[in-house]
Design a protein around this motif. Sequence first.
Motif, PDB file in Angstrom:
ATOM      1  N   VAL A   7       0.850  -1.199   0.000  1.00 27.32           N
ATOM      2  CA  VAL A   7       0.000   0.000   0.000  1.00 27.32           C
ATOM      3  C   VAL A   7       0.884   1.248   0.000  1.00 27.32           C
ATOM      4  N   GLN A   8       1.936   1.227   0.809  1.00 24.36           N
ATOM      5  CA  GLN A   8       2.859   2.364   0.848  1.00 24.36           C
ATOM      6  C   GLN A   8       3.506   2.583  -0.518  1.00 24.36           C
ATOM      7  N   GLN A   9       3.853   1.504  -1.203  1.00 17.94           N
ATOM      8  CA  GLN A   9       4.459   1.621  -2.532  1.00 17.94           C
ATOM      9  C   GLN A   9       3.453   2.166  -3.546  1.00 17.94           C
ATOM     10  N   LEU A  10       2.201   1.787  -3.409  1.00 22.36           N
ATOM     11  CA  LEU A  10       1.150   2.325  -4.276  1.00 22.36           C
ATOM     12  C   LEU A  10       1.032   3.833  -4.078  1.00 22.36           C
ATOM     13  N   LEU A  11       0.984   4.278  -2.831  1.00 24.58           N
ATOM     14  CA  LEU A  11       0.896   5.708  -2.542  1.00 24.58           C
ATOM     15  C   LEU A  11       2.135   6.443  -3.051  1.00 24.58           C
ATOM     16  N   LYS A  12       3.275   5.801  -2.921  1.00 26.94           N
ATOM     17  CA  LYS A  12       4.533   6.402  -3.351  1.00 26.94           C
ATOM     18  C   LYS A  12       4.539   6.684  -4.857  1.00 26.94           C
ATOM     19  N   VAL A  18       3.781   8.796   3.697  1.00 26.68           N
ATOM     20  CA  VAL A  18       3.137   9.088   4.970  1.00 26.68           C
ATOM     21  C   VAL A  18       4.019   8.618   6.114  1.00 26.68           C
ATOM     22  N   TYR A  19       4.426   9.557   6.956  1.00 28.81           N
ATOM     23  CA  TYR A  19       5.112   9.198   8.191  1.00 28.81           C
ATOM     24  C   TYR A  19       4.908  10.312   9.200  1.00 28.81           C
ATOM     25  N   GLU A  49     -10.221  -1.036  -2.958  1.00 28.12           N
ATOM     26  CA  GLU A  49     -10.819  -1.911  -1.942  1.00 28.12           C
ATOM     27  C   GLU A  49      -9.771  -2.783  -1.254  1.00 28.12           C
ATOM     28  N   THR A  50      -8.848  -3.324  -2.027  1.00 26.43           N
ATOM     29  CA  THR A  50      -7.795  -4.160  -1.455  1.00 26.43           C
ATOM     30  C   THR A  50      -6.924  -3.355  -0.498  1.00 26.43           C
ATOM     31  N   ALA A  51      -6.519  -2.168  -0.920  1.00 24.67           N
ATOM     32  CA  ALA A  51      -5.679  -1.310  -0.077  1.00 24.67           C
ATOM     33  C   ALA A  51      -6.412  -0.934   1.213  1.00 24.67           C
ATOM     34  N   MET A  52      -7.686  -0.621   1.109  1.00 17.34           N
ATOM     35  CA  MET A  52      -8.457  -0.238   2.288  1.00 17.34           C
ATOM     36  C   MET A  52      -8.605  -1.417   3.248  1.00 17.34           C
TER      37      MET A  52
END
Length: 69
Positions: A7-12, A18-19, A49-52
């Motif tokens: 999920v972090q890589q997707l946001l990246k 986010v930190y 949906e998967t990430a959530m």
Amino acid sequence: MRTLYDVQQLLKKFGIIVYIGDRLADLELMELELRELYQARVLENREYETAMLIIRQEKRLEKEKRNRG
């Protein structure tokens, strides 16, 4: 996508890192960012949906961990 790291890589990919330093707050902010990306129609429904689900599971685990000790 299977882990919070995924999920972090997707946001990246969208320039979102986010930190805050508080894991629960980090998860809340990730949830908000994902919602914004989904509403902007940048994420596909299944990806969102998967990430959530992953984030909600991590939030539950973090809350349980805090309650225990």
